[in-house]
Design an enzyme around this catalytic site. Structure first.
Site, short mmCIF file in Angstrom:
data_model
loop_
_atom_site.label_atom_id
_atom_site.label_comp_id
_atom_site.label_asym_id
_atom_site.label_seq_id
_atom_site.Cartn_x
_atom_site.Cartn_y
_atom_site.Cartn_z
N GLY A 1 0.83 -1.19 0.00
CA GLY A 1 0.00 0.00 0.00
C GLY A 1 0.87 1.24 0.00
O GLY A 1 1.63 1.46 0.94
N GLY B 1 -11.71 18.04 2.65
CA GLY B 1 -11.04 16.75 2.72
C GLY B 1 -10.98 16.15 4.11
O GLY B 1 -10.31 15.15 4.33
N LYS C 1 -11.91 1.92 16.84
CA LYS C 1 -10.71 2.28 17.61
C LYS C 1 -10.91 1.96 19.08
O LYS C 1 -9.99 1.48 19.75
CB LYS C 1 -10.41 3.77 17.40
CG LYS C 1 -10.00 4.09 15.96
CD LYS C 1 -10.01 5.59 15.71
CE LYS C 1 -9.65 5.93 14.28
NZ LYS C 1 -9.97 7.35 13.96
N THR D 1 -1.15 7.68 1.01
CA THR D 1 -0.54 8.78 1.77
C THR D 1 0.41 8.25 2.85
O THR D 1 1.53 8.72 2.99
CB THR D 1 -1.63 9.61 2.47
OG1 THR D 1 -2.77 9.67 1.61
CG2 THR D 1 -1.15 11.00 2.76
N GLY E 1 -4.09 7.68 15.49
CA GLY E 1 -3.02 8.16 14.62
C GLY E 1 -1.66 8.27 15.28
O GLY E 1 -1.09 7.27 15.72
#
EC number: 1.1.1.3
Lengths: 441, 441
Positions: free
Chosen positions: B11, B189, B207, B14, B136
């Site tokens: 992958g 976005g 999560k 980003t 994250g």
């Protein structure tokens, strides 16, 4: 089940007693999480017979920390005695040389001998872990050392001393003076009888040196840190900060600059909107800015027996799993020497409070000195002191009035020069107050 | 220098592109910090020839993720493709079965197959790490799994979805409606074209399931989490919350209760003074309350290529050092099954907004229904809507008026029963709004 990890604990004060309680209360869960039992097999402390609320019946007693450190019956020496030298330093060295891992909560020891001890650990192929030595229960050491391994850190800053933050918070909330707050903090046990180490910034500097070593790969050199404490902060400064959109915190700051790593500890004006501004009371907080992660902020208890024991156990659990990391997250011989930052070249905005004699031309003269040093002013607050009820209706023309200035970014040497000249001009009644502003996102 | 750790990256979106940039830009520092070089040796992605701003000339290309997962030329399979099933699941299984460590940022995969994959990793004596899959760049996985190993966790809660927090922050700051904010978030976005996964709370639930597994040792069972999104939140609710001293956040909360672990995701009123209330915009934050450490709060970027790559590298650096931890911080077979919490028994305070017809006896009837269900009211806010300029001077007697109530602690079933009865009584014009209040220190 694998063999137990055997701990020898030196020092049974608040933290030591909490650690023993933790290992006893959570024994089963710890064994699950570490893959093996974690057991305190031996202890040493000053007073063998004090009641600490923990069962020591199954634990060997040593009268001497060095014998404990070298004991064949322990795998890890846990140093919780404190002190930069003496027994703590001697026994930690003895443990490392005997091939024992060491876990310590002793920031003074590491701030003084950290580089040497890290090398000694490396030579003996053992770990020297110290999560509890900076910011108590906050996992900032593991975060910097492991979680941010892929980052280039730009800045680390934080509130690292709960005593100072408690005092500043009370001064702000209740409008009471530093001395009164300090006495209150002493009464409540938040400050020592001799508060110098806390309120003059040295404790913060010790912790900052540890964070800097990991974040930037520098040798420990706490003496080279610029340190200023909070004794000079007045309620007038705190009120002016509030009015100008700031709060005053004692920060430890380490920044990557063009001329190297700058480490400093001083009262700092931080924008009210920044997360660090909202950390109140004895809570600690550390922010890290790094190229990939952006900004992280961690807050939590900076002291206390239980929170510190939690951090000590974090280090022990890593050892139980067999995770051996360099003390400062890299080989000790690769740490770079740290040179004292020249604070005269620190660039940023400044808050300045002047007690200006109320006479014609005084302010014009001050403004001229600022201009001569290329200092631009962002804000000026001049408030005539309300005359007291029993004061004469017209104050003496000579009575000094507080004037607060916020400068745009300039250098420390320009500010110091301007203030020296202003002082020499004779228009001000007291030594000028100067507080650095930290630009925070 | 030890042998390089060889990464196979599946992958190159980003996050994948950021990870390659990281390994290239910080190669020397990574080698120092991990004790060995960390090198991407092979990659796979959908489009071989897209320009991603990274040099792939020295990297082997695989057309198929499963071949990459099984390649003898990699030590760690880094899964950054996404998706709960399909290629991601197949290749992760293949990698584990081939004895490769796996690092993934894929919360959907783990929320669906986490327990099975953790067992598979264990059977093959390899690691399955996922720091990037929850919150994250925030190091919450390592903190729960390692730093808090000595703690019994009582509650974990957090803002785990940046899209929802961005929308709620804008609604609050600008007084604009949910739909308008969502459209704006999509334009910028911050929200997907199909926003269901974010705004209806499922992403937060995924999560939360991961955090709960580590914090409480439960199996992953995301479907059993009570989930409510933010679509029903109106600016009236946000204004009333503000007036009453609260802010509204979409929280994921996992709590240890007498009847087991309760997991829930819903809009929550949190006291303005709590650290979590002050986390704005796309920032994430997680708080942990545990017996020894007290309360920790970690905040930082919850998404973005660079921040996520930082977390992925944290997992990789652990593997490079040889630190192998159970996926959820303990042996997979010791995870306990998770049963759906019965939300009807959740106890706490509630905010209730009713559109009450403005007629005699309406409020008395509502108050009676509350009393019948043993619900005490802490606050009542009733504000007559200002008549519009072009409205008749005297509003119709039937026009509904908003009434906001805050209850003292009660049970969810009592509140639901009272609201059902109030609705049946016919004094209210819309379905009642009900928002749970979380008591935070």
């Amino acid at each position: 089940m694998n063999q137990a990890l055997r701990l020898g604990v030196a020092g049974l004060g608040t933290v030591g007693a909490s650690l023993l309680q933790l290992t006893q209360r959570h024994a089963d869960e710890l064994a699950l999480r570490c893959g093996r039992p974690v057991v305190v097999t031996a202890v040493t402390a000053r007073d063998r017979f004090r009641d600490r609320g923990v069962d020591l019946s199954a634990v060997a007693w040593y009268d001497d920390p060095i014998s404990l450190a070298q004991s064949p019956d322990i795998d890890v020496f846990v140093e919780l005695m404190g002190g930069a030298d003496g027994s703590a330093a001697d026994s930690v060295r003895a443990a490392l040389d005997a091939g024992k891992h060491v876990v310590t909560a002793n920031k003074a020891l590491l701030a003084k001998h950290g580089t040497e001890l890290a090398r000694r650990a490396e030579q003996n192929s053992v770990s020297l872990n110290f999560e509890a030595a900076a910011a108590g229960g906050i996992p900032i050491i593991k975060t910097l050392r492991e979680s941010l391994a892929g980052n280039r850190v730009g800045r680390v800053y934080g509130i690292l001393n709960g005593t100072c933050n408690y005092i500043l918070t009370r001064m702000e909330r209740e409008g009471i003076a530093f001395d009164v707050c300090l006495a209150e903090a002493q009464r409540l046990g938040y400050a020592e009888a001799d508060p110098t180490f806390d309120v003059d910034g040295f404790d913060t500097a010790h912790k900052l040196a540890l964070l800097t070593a990991i974040a930037f790969g520098t040798e420990i050199n706490a003496d080279a840190i610029y340190v200023e404490g909070i004794r000079s902060i007045s309620t007038a400064d705190i009120e002016a900060a509030d009015e100008l959109g700031y709060r005053i915190k004692l920060l430890g700051v380490a920044t990557r600059t063009e001329s190297g790593i700058e480490q400093r500890v001083h009262p700092t004006m931080v924008p009210k909107s920044s997360p660090i501004a909202r950390v109140d009371g004895v809570t600690n907080a550390v922010a890290v800015e790094a190229d990939f992660v952006g900004r992280l902020v961690l807050s939590g208890p900076g002291a206390g027996g239980d929170a510190t024991a939690s951090a000590v156990m974090s280090d022990i659990a890593d050892l139980a799993r067999g995770d051996v990391v360099g003390t400062f997250g890299r080989p000790a011989h690769t740490l770079k020497p740290y040179q004292q930052a020249v604070m005269r070249s620190h660039a940023g905005g400044y808050y300045i409070r002047l007690a200006v004699y109320d006479r014609p031309g005084a302010f014009a003269s001050i403004a001229k000195r600022m201009a001569e040093n290329n200092i631009s002013l962002e804000s000026i607050v001049q408030r005539r002191r309300a005359p007291k009820a029993d004061a004469p209706e017209h104050p003496q023309p000579q009575a000094p009035q507080p004037v607060m200035l916020i400068t745009y970014e300039t250098t420390e040497s320009q500010v110091k020069e301007a203030l020296d000249r202003i002082t020499a001009d004779g228009h001000i009644a007291e030594k000028p107050q100067m507080i650095r502003i930290e630009q925070l996102a």
